[in-house]
Structures are given as structure tokens and as C-alpha cells.
Design an enzyme around this catalytic site. Structure first.
Site, PDB file in Angstrom:
ATOM      1  N   ARG A 156      58.092  54.827  21.266  1.00 19.36           N
ATOM      2  CA  ARG A 156      57.417  53.655  20.713  1.00 19.36           C
ATOM      3  C   ARG A 156      56.713  54.115  19.442  1.00 19.36           C
ATOM      4  O   ARG A 156      56.238  55.250  19.345  1.00 19.36           O
ATOM      5  CB  ARG A 156      56.396  53.083  21.698  1.00 19.36           C
ATOM      6  CG  ARG A 156      56.993  52.590  23.007  1.00 19.36           C
ATOM      7  CD  ARG A 156      55.895  52.104  23.945  1.00 19.36           C
ATOM      8  NE  ARG A 156      56.454  51.598  25.199  1.00 19.36           N
ATOM      9  CZ  ARG A 156      56.653  52.349  26.281  1.00 19.36           C
ATOM     10  NH1 ARG A 156      56.338  53.639  26.262  1.00 19.36           N
ATOM     11  NH2 ARG A 156      57.168  51.816  27.371  1.00 19.36           N
ATOM     12  N   LYS A 180      52.513  54.436  27.910  1.00 14.75           N
ATOM     13  CA  LYS A 180      51.623  53.417  28.473  1.00 14.75           C
ATOM     14  C   LYS A 180      50.985  53.920  29.762  1.00 14.75           C
ATOM     15  O   LYS A 180      51.643  54.575  30.572  1.00 14.75           O
ATOM     16  CB  LYS A 180      52.402  52.129  28.739  1.00 14.75           C
ATOM     17  CG  LYS A 180      52.848  51.413  27.458  1.00 14.75           C
ATOM     18  CD  LYS A 180      53.520  50.099  27.778  1.00 14.75           C
ATOM     19  CE  LYS A 180      53.901  49.356  26.502  1.00 14.75           C
ATOM     20  NZ  LYS A 180      54.577  48.070  26.783  1.00 14.75           N
ATOM     21  N   HIS A 254      60.754  49.491  15.568  1.00 15.02           N
ATOM     22  CA  HIS A 254      61.245  49.066  16.883  1.00 15.02           C
ATOM     23  C   HIS A 254      62.766  48.958  16.897  1.00 15.02           C
ATOM     24  O   HIS A 254      63.404  49.222  17.919  1.00 15.02           O
ATOM     25  CB  HIS A 254      60.605  47.728  17.259  1.00 15.02           C
ATOM     26  CG  HIS A 254      60.503  47.518  18.738  1.00 15.02           C
ATOM     27  ND1 HIS A 254      59.824  48.389  19.578  1.00 15.02           N
ATOM     28  CD2 HIS A 254      60.998  46.544  19.543  1.00 15.02           C
ATOM     29  CE1 HIS A 254      59.904  47.955  20.820  1.00 15.02           C
ATOM     30  NE2 HIS A 254      60.611  46.844  20.835  1.00 15.02           N
ATOM     31  N   ARG A 257      64.200  52.268  17.592  1.00 14.18           N
ATOM     32  CA  ARG A 257      64.080  52.572  19.025  1.00 14.18           C
ATOM     33  C   ARG A 257      65.235  51.922  19.785  1.00 14.18           C
ATOM     34  O   ARG A 257      65.848  52.533  20.663  1.00 14.18           O
ATOM     35  CB  ARG A 257      62.726  52.070  19.547  1.00 14.18           C
ATOM     36  CG  ARG A 257      62.506  52.162  21.054  1.00 14.18           C
ATOM     37  CD  ARG A 257      61.042  51.827  21.328  1.00 14.18           C
ATOM     38  NE  ARG A 257      60.791  51.358  22.682  1.00 14.18           N
ATOM     39  CZ  ARG A 257      60.507  52.144  23.714  1.00 14.18           C
ATOM     40  NH1 ARG A 257      60.488  53.463  23.555  1.00 14.18           N
ATOM     41  NH2 ARG A 257      60.253  51.627  24.906  1.00 14.18           N
ATOM     42  N   HIS A 280      60.215  53.165  30.119  1.00 14.20           N
ATOM     43  CA  HIS A 280      60.103  51.887  30.832  1.00 14.20           C
ATOM     44  C   HIS A 280      59.770  52.139  32.300  1.00 14.20           C
ATOM     45  O   HIS A 280      60.461  52.918  32.958  1.00 14.20           O
ATOM     46  CB  HIS A 280      61.426  51.104  30.754  1.00 14.20           C
ATOM     47  CG  HIS A 280      61.714  50.555  29.400  1.00 14.20           C
ATOM     48  ND1 HIS A 280      62.978  50.153  29.011  1.00 14.20           N
ATOM     49  CD2 HIS A 280      60.908  50.332  28.330  1.00 14.20           C
ATOM     50  CE1 HIS A 280      62.928  49.702  27.767  1.00 14.20           C
ATOM     51  NE2 HIS A 280      61.691  49.803  27.338  1.00 14.20           N
ATOM     52  N   TYR A 289      69.810  46.042  27.708  1.00 10.07           N
ATOM     53  CA  TYR A 289      70.904  46.773  27.073  1.00 10.07           C
ATOM     54  C   TYR A 289      72.200  46.715  27.880  1.00 10.07           C
ATOM     55  O   TYR A 289      73.166  47.374  27.522  1.00 10.07           O
ATOM     56  CB  TYR A 289      70.514  48.245  26.882  1.00 10.07           C
ATOM     57  CG  TYR A 289      69.326  48.427  25.969  1.00 10.07           C
ATOM     58  CD1 TYR A 289      69.447  48.273  24.587  1.00 10.07           C
ATOM     59  CD2 TYR A 289      68.075  48.737  26.484  1.00 10.07           C
ATOM     60  CE1 TYR A 289      68.359  48.431  23.754  1.00 10.07           C
ATOM     61  CE2 TYR A 289      66.977  48.899  25.650  1.00 10.07           C
ATOM     62  CZ  TYR A 289      67.122  48.745  24.290  1.00 10.07           C
ATOM     63  OH  TYR A 289      66.042  48.892  23.462  1.00 10.07           O
TER      64      TYR A 289
END
Length: 315
Positions: A156, A180, A254, A257, A280, A289
Site C-alpha cells: 500500500r 493495517k 494504487h 499495486r 489482505h 482479481y
């Protein structure tokens, strides 16, 4: 029996105006939507006020066949919900036929990405500029490293610009990235990224006159965060794209990415592995995807299945 649908729609609109203070545009929108439903149902021999759930499902299906977007279908359903809630509240119906209807699902948009050729052009442009004399050598090498790292790892942009200076002191071809929820993950580096990092580290050391590996950030800057702002990187990336002959409007950190993930899957990577690399937590996030996997499987069948090969020969 007389059809009172028109009167009840009128009463509903009066209520929305007097009690809810609905704007004129809102009232006109409700009126158009309900009139459209009424016309559809009348063609089926059903009064609007007598509509059953299956009648309303048929209407929503009709909208879908007509090419209405899920958002437009949802707006029509919202008008119906308000109308039948009104009828139920006024005692004009003993049930609400919209209560068991599901809202149309919005199609999840596919992420924008870049072709392998475009990524190659972008990185080549950054590498060429980083090797040219003149100009601000540190900024040119910084951009080259940013692009190499982003495409090599799929980080990210917030993770990328806040990398610690200590990564310059590491050995090996892996980075520990804090994502995150402060969750750490290991991402591999390409040889090109390692080389770009060494060159950038030399330029940064010459600029600050100290060991950059002891600094708080790999990309220090005069900002409130203390590191390169993501907005500055995004702006500079668009400028680089323009110089590489790539339409700048299509490019953002992004997008790189997404290119990282799409290109991995196109070349045989497992969806779970890509999930881990992207950071993720839920596989459902990575499943945007799956279109790449579907294309790959289709090509696999067409190129390797005996019947497909036989069909090509007969063609």
C-alpha cells in the site's frame, strides 16, 4: 373494481411533502418511478396497490434486462418501499410486499491496472532518469526506488512512504512491512529493487551527511508526518508517467499495486499467496482479481485440452 392506485400515489406524495418535507425534485422522482412500476404492472393485469412480491421481483428483473444499473434499480426499489410502507401504515394494505425483497447487488468494479509493457516503460524511464547527470540526483533515485519497490512488493502506498530508514541496513531480499492493525508481513524484493535501494542510500547519505539507516524513515521529508507524503508521490508518479508516454490520468500508486497482483496471477501465482503479499486479511478482498484467474484458466483449456486442440485443427 375501481383502481385507486393513482389516488393512493397522490396521497403518498402529499404525505412525503407535508410530513417529511421532501424536496420537489424528490417528489417528482418518486412520482416518475411509481408511474413506471404502475405501467409495468398494468400490462400484467395487476394493480399497483395489489402487487405481490413476485410482481415486484418481475419489475426489478425487467429493469435489469433493460440495462438499468444496480444503483438505478435500488432507487426504484426504495421508492416502492416508501410507498408500501405508507399503505401499510395507513391500513390500506395488511402487508408490505417489499419487506422480503433483496436490494439489487452492485457489481464490484474491477481495479484499474497497467499492462506489463506500460510498467516496463515506467520503470525504465525512472531508471534512466536516475542514471542521468544533472538535476536533483536524490529525488531521481528516490522516484526510481519508489516505483521499483511498489511494483516488486505490491505494498500500500501508506506502507511504502512510511518505511523505516533501518531497511537500508538490512541484508537479503526481503522486507518486513507493517500493514493495517500493525500486522507484519514479509515481502520479497527484486534484484532491481535492491540495486535501486543501494543507489538511493548512497545519495541520501551524501545529502544528510549521516547514516540514513539510523533515520526514522526511508523517505524523510519536511512534512508533518516526517516522511514523503503520499500525495506528493502520487503527483510525481503522474509526471513520470507522462514522460514515459503513459496517460497520466490512468496512473496512481494504487494502480501499480493492482498491476503487481494482476501480473502475478497472470503468471501462475496462487490467489492465497497474492492475498498474503497484499496484506489482505480476508480472501474475499483479493477475489476482485478472480477475473484474471478466469482468463488464465480459459487460455489453459484452449491451449492444452485435447478437444480444444482438435477444434483448432479443423478450423
Amino acid at each position: 373494481m375501481r383502481d385507486l392506485s393513482a389516488l393512493q400515489v397522490e396521497s403518498f406524495l402529499e404525505m412525503m411533502s407535508a410530513e417529511r418535507g421532501a424536496a420537489t425534485n424528490t417528489l417528482q422522482s418518486y412520482e416518475r418511478d411509481l408511474e413506471d412500476v404502475k405501467s409495468f404492472l398494468n400490462a400484467r393485469g395487476v394493480r399497483l396497490t395489489d402487487a405481490a412480491p413476485d410482481d415486484l421481483r418481475a419489475y426489478l428483473g425487467h429493469l435489469a434486462k433493460q440495462g438499468f444499473a444496480a444503483s438505478s434499480q435500488a432507487r426504484r426499489l426504495s421508492a416502492l418501499r416508501q410507498f408500501f410502507k405508507f399503505l401499510y401504515g395507513e391500513g390500506l394494505r395488511g402487508d408490505d410486499p417489499t419487506a422480503i425483497l433483496d436490494a439489487p447487488k452492485k457489481a464490484r468494479s474491477l481495479p484499474k491496472t497497467l499492462s506489463v509493457d506500460d510498467v516496463t516503460r515506467l520503470i525504465t524511464q525512472a531508471e534512466t532518469e536516475a542514471g542521468e547527470p544533472g538535476g536533483n540526483l536524490l529525488l531521481k533515485r528516490r522516484m526510481h526506488l519508489l516505483v521499483e519497490l511498489l511494483y516488486a512488493t505490491g505494498m500500500r502506498v501508506s506502507e511504502l512512504v512510511s518505511l523505516p530508514g533501518s531497511v537500508l541496513a538490512q541484508t537479503g531480499r526481503f522486507l518486513v512491512v507493517k500493514g493495517k492493525g500493525n500486522k507484519e508481513r514479509l515481502v520479497p524484493l527484486s534484484r532491481a529493487a535492491v540495486t535501486a535501494m543501494e543507489a538511493y542510500g548512497e545519495a541520501l547519505a551524501a545529502e544528510i551527511g549521516d547514516d540514513p539507516a539510523t533515520g526514522d524513515f526511508l523517505f524523510p521529508a519536511q512534512s508533518k508526518e516526517g516522511h514523503l507524503p503520499r500525495q506528493v508521490f502520487a503527483r510525481d508518479l503522474k509526471a513520470l508517467a507522462g514522460r514515459a508516454g503513459i496517460r497520466a490520468a490512468t496512473l496512481s500508486p494504487h494502480v501499480l499495486r493492482h498491476a503487481f497482483a494482476s501480473h502475478l496471477l497472470q503468471n501462475g501465482a496462487d490467489l492465497r499467496a497474492v492475498q498474503e503479499l497484499l496484506g489482505h486479511q480476508d480472501i474475499s478482498t483479493t477475489q476482485i482479481y478472480t477475473h484474471v484467474l478466469e482468463e488464465r484458466l480459459h487460455a489453459l483449456v484452449q491451449n492444452h485440452h485435447p478437444l480444444a486442440k482438435q477444434a483448432k485443427k479443423t478450423d
